[in-house]
Design a protein around this motif. Structure first.
Motif, PDB file in Angstrom:
ATOM      1  N   LEU A   1      -4.595 -13.819   2.373  1.00 52.83           N
ATOM      2  CA  LEU A   1      -5.865 -14.294   3.079  1.00 52.83           C
ATOM      3  C   LEU A   1      -6.701 -13.324   3.441  1.00 52.83           C
ATOM      4  O   LEU A   1      -7.833 -13.167   3.569  1.00 52.83           O
ATOM      5  N   ILE A   2      -5.955 -12.051   4.119  1.00 56.81           N
ATOM      6  CA  ILE A   2      -6.781 -11.009   4.250  1.00 56.81           C
ATOM      7  C   ILE A   2      -7.350 -10.236   3.351  1.00 56.81           C
ATOM      8  O   ILE A   2      -8.715  -9.932   3.173  1.00 56.81           O
ATOM      9  N   ALA A   3      -6.677 -10.293   2.161  1.00 57.62           N
ATOM     10  CA  ALA A   3      -7.412  -9.476   0.799  1.00 57.62           C
ATOM     11  C   ALA A   3      -8.567 -10.521   0.462  1.00 57.62           C
ATOM     12  O   ALA A   3      -9.504  -9.944  -0.032  1.00 57.62           O
ATOM     13  N   GLY A   4      -8.541 -11.698   0.635  1.00 57.88           N
ATOM     14  CA  GLY A   4      -9.657 -12.671   0.213  1.00 57.88           C
ATOM     15  C   GLY A   4      -9.762 -12.980  -1.244  1.00 57.88           C
ATOM     16  O   GLY A   4      -9.068 -12.412  -2.086  1.00 57.88           O
TER      17      GLY A   4
ATOM     18  N   ALA B   1      -1.277   0.665   7.972  1.00 61.63           N
ATOM     19  CA  ALA B   1      -1.524   1.527   6.646  1.00 61.63           C
ATOM     20  C   ALA B   1      -1.970   0.599   5.533  1.00 61.63           C
ATOM     21  O   ALA B   1      -2.853   0.980   4.818  1.00 61.63           O
ATOM     22  N   ALA B   2      -1.797  -0.747   5.465  1.00 54.69           N
ATOM     23  CA  ALA B   2      -2.231  -1.457   4.370  1.00 54.69           C
ATOM     24  C   ALA B   2      -3.744  -1.905   4.570  1.00 54.69           C
ATOM     25  O   ALA B   2      -4.305  -1.796   3.554  1.00 54.69           O
ATOM     26  N   LEU B   3      -4.042  -2.280   5.937  1.00 53.06           N
ATOM     27  CA  LEU B   3      -5.524  -2.358   6.154  1.00 53.06           C
ATOM     28  C   LEU B   3      -6.290  -1.234   5.709  1.00 53.06           C
ATOM     29  O   LEU B   3      -7.578  -1.201   5.464  1.00 53.06           O
ATOM     30  N   GLY B   4      -5.794   0.096   6.137  1.00 56.71           N
ATOM     31  CA  GLY B   4      -6.481   1.355   5.693  1.00 56.71           C
ATOM     32  C   GLY B   4      -6.619   1.429   4.355  1.00 56.71           C
ATOM     33  O   GLY B   4      -7.784   1.779   3.640  1.00 56.71           O
ATOM     34  N   GLU B   5      -5.589   1.142   3.482  1.00 56.08           N
ATOM     35  CA  GLU B   5      -5.804   1.205   1.743  1.00 56.08           C
ATOM     36  C   GLU B   5      -6.642   0.189   1.335  1.00 56.08           C
ATOM     37  O   GLU B   5      -7.585   0.469   0.471  1.00 56.08           O
ATOM     38  N   LEU B   6      -6.738  -1.011   2.029  1.00 52.50           N
ATOM     39  CA  LEU B   6      -7.897  -1.986   1.587  1.00 52.50           C
ATOM     40  C   LEU B   6      -9.292  -1.479   1.923  1.00 52.50           C
ATOM     41  O   LEU B   6     -10.121  -1.966   1.067  1.00 52.50           O
ATOM     42  N   ALA B   7      -9.361  -0.969   3.263  1.00 49.51           N
ATOM     43  CA  ALA B   7     -10.923  -0.436   3.309  1.00 49.51           C
ATOM     44  C   ALA B   7     -11.245   0.459   2.195  1.00 49.51           C
ATOM     45  O   ALA B   7     -12.115   0.749   2.200  1.00 49.51           O
ATOM     46  N   GLN B   8     -10.379   1.373   1.745  1.00 48.15           N
ATOM     47  CA  GLN B   8     -10.623   2.163   0.865  1.00 48.15           C
ATOM     48  C   GLN B   8     -10.798   1.626  -0.766  1.00 48.15           C
ATOM     49  O   GLN B   8     -10.770   2.398  -1.849  1.00 48.15           O
ATOM     50  N   GLY B   9     -10.438   0.427  -0.758  1.00 46.24           N
ATOM     51  CA  GLY B   9     -10.686  -0.370  -2.188  1.00 46.24           C
ATOM     52  C   GLY B   9      -9.321  -0.238  -2.804  1.00 46.24           C
ATOM     53  O   GLY B   9      -9.399  -0.596  -4.116  1.00 46.24           O
ATOM     54  N   ASN B  10      -8.276  -0.028  -2.069  1.00 44.43           N
ATOM     55  CA  ASN B  10      -6.828   0.185  -2.936  1.00 44.43           C
ATOM     56  C   ASN B  10      -6.108  -1.110  -2.781  1.00 44.43           C
ATOM     57  O   ASN B  10      -5.113  -1.131  -1.941  1.00 44.43           O
ATOM     58  N   LEU B  11      -6.548  -2.205  -3.448  1.00 44.21           N
ATOM     59  CA  LEU B  11      -5.963  -3.417  -3.147  1.00 44.21           C
ATOM     60  C   LEU B  11      -4.429  -3.602  -3.857  1.00 44.21           C
ATOM     61  O   LEU B  11      -3.688  -3.975  -2.846  1.00 44.21           O
ATOM     62  N   GLU B  12      -4.100  -2.891  -4.636  1.00 41.93           N
ATOM     63  CA  GLU B  12      -2.877  -2.825  -5.233  1.00 41.93           C
ATOM     64  C   GLU B  12      -1.895  -2.345  -3.970  1.00 41.93           C
ATOM     65  O   GLU B  12      -0.669  -2.659  -3.712  1.00 41.93           O
ATOM     66  N   ARG B  13      -2.266  -1.188  -3.780  1.00 44.75           N
ATOM     67  CA  ARG B  13      -1.564  -0.352  -2.581  1.00 44.75           C
ATOM     68  C   ARG B  13      -1.446  -1.262  -1.496  1.00 44.75           C
ATOM     69  O   ARG B  13      -0.337  -1.498  -0.505  1.00 44.75           O
ATOM     70  N   PHE B  14      -2.338  -2.105  -1.117  1.00 45.94           N
ATOM     71  CA  PHE B  14      -2.285  -2.998   0.102  1.00 45.94           C
ATOM     72  C   PHE B  14      -1.109  -3.943   0.259  1.00 45.94           C
ATOM     73  O   PHE B  14      -0.623  -4.167   0.734  1.00 45.94           O
ATOM     74  N   HIS B  15      -1.290  -4.590  -1.073  1.00 46.79           N
ATOM     75  CA  HIS B  15      -0.224  -5.267  -1.295  1.00 46.79           C
ATOM     76  C   HIS B  15       1.195  -4.954  -1.594  1.00 46.79           C
ATOM     77  O   HIS B  15       2.149  -5.520  -1.023  1.00 46.79           O
ATOM     78  N   THR B  16       1.298  -3.623  -2.030  1.00 51.30           N
ATOM     79  CA  THR B  16       2.527  -3.116  -2.117  1.00 51.30           C
ATOM     80  C   THR B  16       3.171  -2.722  -0.671  1.00 51.30           C
ATOM     81  O   THR B  16       4.392  -3.043  -0.569  1.00 51.30           O
TER      82      THR B  16
ATOM     83  N   LEU C   1       2.035  -4.437   2.296  1.00 56.35           N
ATOM     84  CA  LEU C   1       2.048  -5.622   3.175  1.00 56.35           C
ATOM     85  C   LEU C   1       2.830  -6.604   2.434  1.00 56.35           C
ATOM     86  O   LEU C   1       3.485  -7.382   3.310  1.00 56.35           O
ATOM     87  N   GLY C   2       2.992  -6.798   1.305  1.00 60.12           N
ATOM     88  CA  GLY C   2       3.649  -7.947   0.496  1.00 60.12           C
ATOM     89  C   GLY C   2       5.262  -7.973   0.857  1.00 60.12           C
ATOM     90  O   GLY C   2       5.478  -9.072   1.426  1.00 60.12           O
ATOM     91  N   PRO C   3       6.000  -6.612   1.043  1.00 58.16           N
ATOM     92  CA  PRO C   3       7.361  -6.952   1.572  1.00 58.16           C
ATOM     93  C   PRO C   3       7.676  -7.371   3.142  1.00 58.16           C
ATOM     94  O   PRO C   3       8.724  -7.813   3.483  1.00 58.16           O
ATOM     95  N   THR C   4       6.404  -7.419   3.945  1.00 67.42           N
ATOM     96  CA  THR C   4       6.865  -7.863   5.156  1.00 67.42           C
ATOM     97  C   THR C   4       6.657  -9.343   5.132  1.00 67.42           C
ATOM     98  O   THR C   4       7.089  -9.739   6.332  1.00 67.42           O
ATOM     99  N   VAL C   5       6.069  -9.897   4.205  1.00 69.57           N
ATOM    100  CA  VAL C   5       5.926 -11.363   4.376  1.00 69.57           C
ATOM    101  C   VAL C   5       7.370 -12.188   4.404  1.00 69.57           C
ATOM    102  O   VAL C   5       7.420 -13.194   5.248  1.00 69.57           O
ATOM    103  N   PRO C   6       8.290 -11.923   3.713  1.00 67.31           N
ATOM    104  CA  PRO C   6       9.708 -12.580   3.794  1.00 67.31           C
ATOM    105  C   PRO C   6       9.927 -12.335   5.438  1.00 67.31           C
ATOM    106  O   PRO C   6      10.742 -13.382   5.670  1.00 67.31           O
ATOM    107  N   LEU C   7      10.091 -11.190   5.909  1.00 62.70           N
ATOM    108  CA  LEU C   7      10.353 -10.953   7.157  1.00 62.70           C
ATOM    109  C   LEU C   7       9.585 -11.881   8.106  1.00 62.70           C
ATOM    110  O   LEU C   7      10.262 -12.628   9.039  1.00 62.70           O
TER     111      LEU C   7
END
Length: 396
Positions: A264-267, A295-310, A312-318
């Motif tokens: 949802l944040i990625a959009g 860290a993930a939001l910082g990567e997203l702001a730089q246009g690094n969508l894949e790194r954002f998900h890398t 933040l993604g593992p935090t979702v199951p938690l």
């Protein structure tokens, strides 16, 4: 040498040896900047030494509580103050909430760029004494005046009192029109689903979510200049996206979806209006995963969508585990994470709420936090987990 300990299984209670990954958390770059607004709804640190009745009275360790907020600000996150994550309505009363807001606003003045928005509700009203919508309006007015006197921005929290006395959508329209006309600055509205608080069932005047959404959107459209955004906590990404696309230009969707926040944040880039294609964030889980979120939001702001998900993604199951039903008890997992990571020296909560989750639940939380590389000091986390296990009769 790898760290290990004996943990009960998530189901059945059987014991098994668990060896930690023990990887260091990903940390944000120095001076990280975001292209989303990101609030963490922050928890309070209880004072375990206070001579009180813990189910009936609140005692807060103010130094530790404000220290935790300074940590969030240092990571670039804003603080959504005195919200449900702070146990508002589940141990934290209005006088203590107002003192928390005052102290947080005072501390923020020393931190350049620190964001604070504060929860405004009607929780000081005795529900049995609320007879009419006028009583609800007076309740909101009282808290609004107190917070605005301190210079605070408002998050207008959903009202149990309003849900109790409202007879339909028109009553919600009347209350929110009044609030928004009175507000000094644009506010964030908060639609909290009944999974977070059963007393809020049928909010906005309908048990049908689509009809309720129509009412909320009508209120926003009629007062768009007074609405910064709306946070919805329905744990339904499709509902959030549908509402996001219908918001007036410039009104933000603050995701409160602790199950689906990463996507949802990625959009999805929908439409020409920027706020229609992505969500900003106002999340309780950001308290527990603050370094990874930053860290993930910082990567997203730089246009690094894949790194954002890398990151933040593992935090979702938690997060899905922490917010599992009964969802209203998620605060226990948030505070447990703060204790494991050394941000407070005890696992005690306002209202005795540390008792709301089982040992197997907390053991699975420990495993998921390790899998997401969120144990900041693995040696300390293991020692503290072993202490908890010993209290439950499991000697490692």
């Amino acid at each position: 040498m790898a760290l290990s300990l004996t943990l009960p299984a998530a189901a059945g209670g059987n014991l098994a040896r668990y060896t930690l990954r023990g990887n260091a958390p990903v940390l944000p770059a120095q001076g990280v900047r975001f292209d989303r607004i990101a609030y963490s709804a922050a928890h309070v640190v209880a004072d375990p030494r206070a001579a009180i009745d813990p189910w009936l009275q609140a005692a807060v360790d103010w130094d530790a509580t404000i220290g935790y907020r300074r940590r969030l600000w240092a990571l670039g996150l804003g603080v959504a103050e005195a919200m449900d994550t702070a146990q508002r309505g589940m141990g934290l009363d209005w006088p203590t909430s107002l003192e928390l807001i005052r102290r947080s606003l005072d501390a923020a003045r020393d931190v350049p760029g620190a964001l604070v928005a504060s929860g405004c509700g009607t929780d000081h009203l005795a529900l049995d004494e609320v007879r009419s919508v006028d009583d609800v309006i007076r309740g909101y007015d009282e808290q609004m005046a107190a917070i605005e006197k301190l210079g605070g921005r408002l998050i207008v929290m959903a009202s149990r009192a309003l849900a109790r006395v409202a007879r339909g959508p028109a009553d919600y329209e009347r209350v929110y029109d009044h609030i928004l006309r009175q507000a000094r600055q644009p506010v964030v509205l908060h639609w909290l689903g009944e999974m977070f608080d059963p007393a809020l069932a049928g909010y906005w005047g309908s048990a049908d979510t689509d009809r309720a959404m129509d009412t909320a959107l009508g209120v926003i459209a009629a007062n768009a200049s007074k609405v910064d955004g709306i946070k919805i906590s329905l744990l339904d990404k499709d509902k959030e996206i549908a509402m996001r696309r219908r918001l007036p230009a410039g009104v933000r969707m603050y995701t409160g979806d602790d199950f689906n926040y990463a996507e949802l944040i990625a959009g999805d880039g929908f439409g020409s209006e920027p706020t229609h294609g992505k969500s900003d964030a106002l999340l309780g889980i950001f308290d527990a995963i603050a370094p990874a979120a930053s860290a993930a939001l910082g990567e997203l702001a730089q246009g690094n969508l894949e790194r954002f998900h890398t990151i933040l993604g593992p935090t979702v199951p938690l997060s899905r585990h922490i917010f599992a039903a009964p969802t209203r008890f998620y605060k226990t997992g948030v505070v447990f994470m703060a204790w494991l990571n050394g941000h407070q020296d005890h696992f005690t909560m306002v209202g005795g709420q540390q008792s709301t989750r089982s040992l197997p639940h907390l053991a699975e939380l420990f495993r998921l936090a390790d899998a997401a590389d969120l144990l900041e000091k693995p040696d300390l986390a293991v020692r503290r987990m072993q202490t908890l296990l010993a209290l439950h009769g499991i000697e490692d």
